[in-house]
Write an enzyme that holds these catalytic residues in place. Structure first.
Site, PDB file in Angstrom:
ATOM      1  N   ASP A   1     -18.032 -23.419  20.070  1.00  0.00           N
ATOM      2  CA  ASP A   1     -17.827 -23.302  18.798  1.00  0.00           C
ATOM      3  C   ASP A   1     -19.143 -22.459  18.156  1.00  0.00           C
ATOM      4  O   ASP A   1     -20.239 -23.216  18.014  1.00  0.00           O
ATOM      5  CB  ASP A   1     -17.764 -24.931  18.088  1.00  0.00           C
ATOM      6  CG  ASP A   1     -17.421 -24.651  16.659  1.00  0.00           C
ATOM      7  OD1 ASP A   1     -16.695 -23.469  16.368  1.00  0.00           O
ATOM      8  OD2 ASP A   1     -17.058 -25.642  16.025  1.00  0.00           O
TER       9      ASP A   1
ATOM     10  N   ASP B   1     -13.651 -18.281  16.246  1.00  0.00           N
ATOM     11  CA  ASP B   1     -14.924 -18.848  16.550  1.00  0.00           C
ATOM     12  C   ASP B   1     -14.978 -19.874  17.485  1.00  0.00           C
ATOM     13  O   ASP B   1     -16.012 -20.411  17.599  1.00  0.00           O
ATOM     14  CB  ASP B   1     -15.516 -18.995  15.181  1.00  0.00           C
ATOM     15  CG  ASP B   1     -15.049 -20.258  14.536  1.00  0.00           C
ATOM     16  OD1 ASP B   1     -13.738 -20.697  14.872  1.00  0.00           O
ATOM     17  OD2 ASP B   1     -15.540 -20.843  13.539  1.00  0.00           O
ATOM     18  N   GLU B   2     -13.988 -20.394  18.284  1.00  0.00           N
ATOM     19  CA  GLU B   2     -13.990 -21.478  19.150  1.00  0.00           C
ATOM     20  C   GLU B   2     -13.074 -21.174  20.323  1.00  0.00           C
ATOM     21  O   GLU B   2     -12.017 -20.249  20.286  1.00  0.00           O
ATOM     22  CB  GLU B   2     -13.828 -22.787  18.379  1.00  0.00           C
ATOM     23  CG  GLU B   2     -12.504 -22.874  17.985  1.00  0.00           C
ATOM     24  CD  GLU B   2     -12.167 -24.255  17.225  1.00  0.00           C
ATOM     25  OE1 GLU B   2     -12.462 -25.159  18.036  1.00  0.00           O
ATOM     26  OE2 GLU B   2     -11.882 -24.443  16.072  1.00  0.00           O
TER      27      GLU B   2
END
Length: 514
Positions: free
Chosen positions: A11, A106-107
């Site tokens: 993350d 973003d993860e």
């Protein structure tokens, strides 16, 4: 549950704000908030410096402005810059394992069981540290936190425990010891309503939840949700890492600066949203059968409606026609705060030509002289909206209810300091541009990448009153100087996001010829 901590959850830390600080040296170490900067915009990401003052994602931007100090930067999102950074990270993860499940920009989850990596706790810890270092180096300093565990549930929780730039490895056998002391809200699927219901039953930790009989959970939350909570409280999460995720819906929505009461304006916005959804469907090679709308009233009451066609479509006119019919079922006379359109039940083909030719769902856009028939609205429907549905609006409504999209928002800039005096060349022609109509005025978004013919590349520090202030700096430069121009300065143009990697040839050129 697996016998090894072979699932990673990676993350990126406050990614949007971190990318802004990387690309804008003057913002490093300062509070940065990315989101809708005007009116009723909300915070998308707050840097850790801003979080120290209480700002967080999904908070109204007006509240964040009250909490944060005057030197806070409020920026519109730059999705191309974020996507480029995300692509670099996902490529790194693909080099670690062939099984990478990207959850968002973003993860991602990474399955190490399909690799020959050392899956001991020490081996996974060393691998995760190397991966964190590689991510920071490849992205120009954007950090990521990693959780490693025997399930997706524990891996995701682990990545959040020691942010930013954190690492948590939950050793096999330690799952319940790690999970049970945590508050119930740590579990996926426990939102505010579920948390409040559990608190009323004096259940506050995951361990206390694990002690609740299954029959009680089913009675409180229903069969599916009750069984899910029962399993998660025992760290029972057998979900695999799936390398490809199927898109379930495509949607677009707008939050308005001022509650919209004009029926013609609502229909106009509905048409624009439908066109955006249709364009996204076509870019993705998808079609859909179910059209959904979302309406949020001034008191935050949210109403949704859906209608399913016989055949899938990616036609914006057909989507708009059904969206209008759905909107006719919802009272709008009290004003609308948010309007959204979506398409679900997706396919990778369309058969609209045959059915449109046969008269199904005829286009209803832009027919001011030939009213399109609609089913009579029920008694709860706004009379003005019913009248507007009879004909398409021939012109946009006044700007007072315009949507607060990034393309139309303004900001006073990241600092409360007044902008410096206007610089030379930009004022040579005088303030003639200020006399132009508002339709011709160029809009500059705070944080936007720009290039000036004389000063080079930079970003928009703020804009307003016919002027735009630009700070000329980039990822690999010192803090740059600020210049102010008229908004229609012909030497100032929008630019692509800067490259944070220094080419090797550049450092060689700096040495000069031998």
């Amino acid at each position: 549950m697996r016998g090894r901590a072979s699932i990673l959850h990676v993350d990126l830390d406050a990614m949007f704000a971190a990318v802004e600080q990387r690309d804008k040296p003057s913002l490093r170490g300062k509070p940065v908030i990315v989101g809708g900067v005007a009116g009723r915009g909300v915070v998308s990401t707050a840097s850790y410096e801003a979080r120290a003052f209480g700002a967080h994602s999904a908070m109204p931007m007006a509240q964040a402005r009250r909490l944060c100090p005057p030197n806070t930067a409020y920026l519109s999102p730059r999705f191309p810059a974020y996507q480029r950074t995300s692509a670099v990270v996902m490529e790194l993860l693909a080099g670690v394992s062939p099984l990478v499940e990207q959850v968002s920009i973003d993860e991602a989850f990474v399955d190490l069981a399909a690799t020959d990596h050392d899956l001991s706790v020490a081996g996974i810890t060393a691998l995760s540290r190397r991966l964190k270092a590689d991510i920071a180096a490849a992205t120009g300093g954007v950090t990521g936190s990693i959780g490693a565990a025997s399930s997706k549930l524990l891996a995701k929780i682990g990545s959040d425990l020691n942010k930013p730039d954190g690492l948590t490895v939950v050793a096999p056998g330690d799952e319940l010891t790690t999970l049970h002391p945590m508050p119930v809200r740590r579990l996926g699927g426990v939102g505010p309503a579920t948390e409040q219901r559990l608190h009323r039953a004096r259940v506050r930790t995951v361990g206390e939840l694990a002690a609740v009989p299954l029959e009680d959970l089913v009675d409180w939350f229903g069969t599916a949700h009750g069984h899910g909570l029962f399993r998660l409280a025992r760290a029972d999460d057998p979900r695999p890492v799936v390398s490809s995720r199927e898109t379930k819906s495509v949607s677009a929505e707008e939050t308005f600066d001022i509650d919209v009461t004009d029926p013609a304006r609502l229909i106009h916005e509905l048409d624009l949203l439908s066109a955006r959804v249709a364009a996204r469907l076509r870019r993705s090679g998808l079609t859909g059968r179910t059209v959904n709308i979302k309406v949020r009233h001034p008191d935050f009451t949210t109403v949704t409606r859906a209608l399913t066609r016989d055949q899938p479509t990616d036609d914006g006119e057909l989507i708009a026609a059904q969206a209008r019919r759905l909107l006719a079922e919802i009272p709008t006379y009290g004003g609308i705060r948010l309007l959204g359109v979506g398409v679900s039940t997706l396919y990778d083909f369309a058969q609209d030509d045959l059915f449109t030719a046969a008269g199904e769902d005829p286009p209803t856009l832009d027919f001011p002289d030939d009213p399109t028939p609609f089913p009579p609205a029920d008694s709860s429907t706004s009379p003005g909206l019913s009248a507007a549905l009879a004909t398409s609006p021939s012109a946009p409504a006044p700007s007072s209810g315009s949507a607060s999209s990034p393309e139309t928002s303004f900001s006073s800039g990241p600092s409360s300091v007044a902008p410096p005096a206007l610089s030379g060349a930009s004022l040579a022609a005088g303030p003639s541009s200020l006399a132009t109509s508002s339709a011709a005025v160029r809009v500059w978004r705070p944080g936007q990448d720009v290039r000036h013919d004389e000063h080079g590349t930079g970003w928009v520090h703020g804009s307003g009153i016919g002027r735009v202030t630009v700070r000329f700096e980039g990822p690999n430069t010192p803090i740059g100087r600020v210049r102010t121009f008229f908004v229609d300065d012909p030497h100032l143009q929008a630019a692509d996001p800067p490259d944070w990697v220094i080419p090797s040839s550049e450092s060689e050129a700096d040495r000069g010829p031998e």
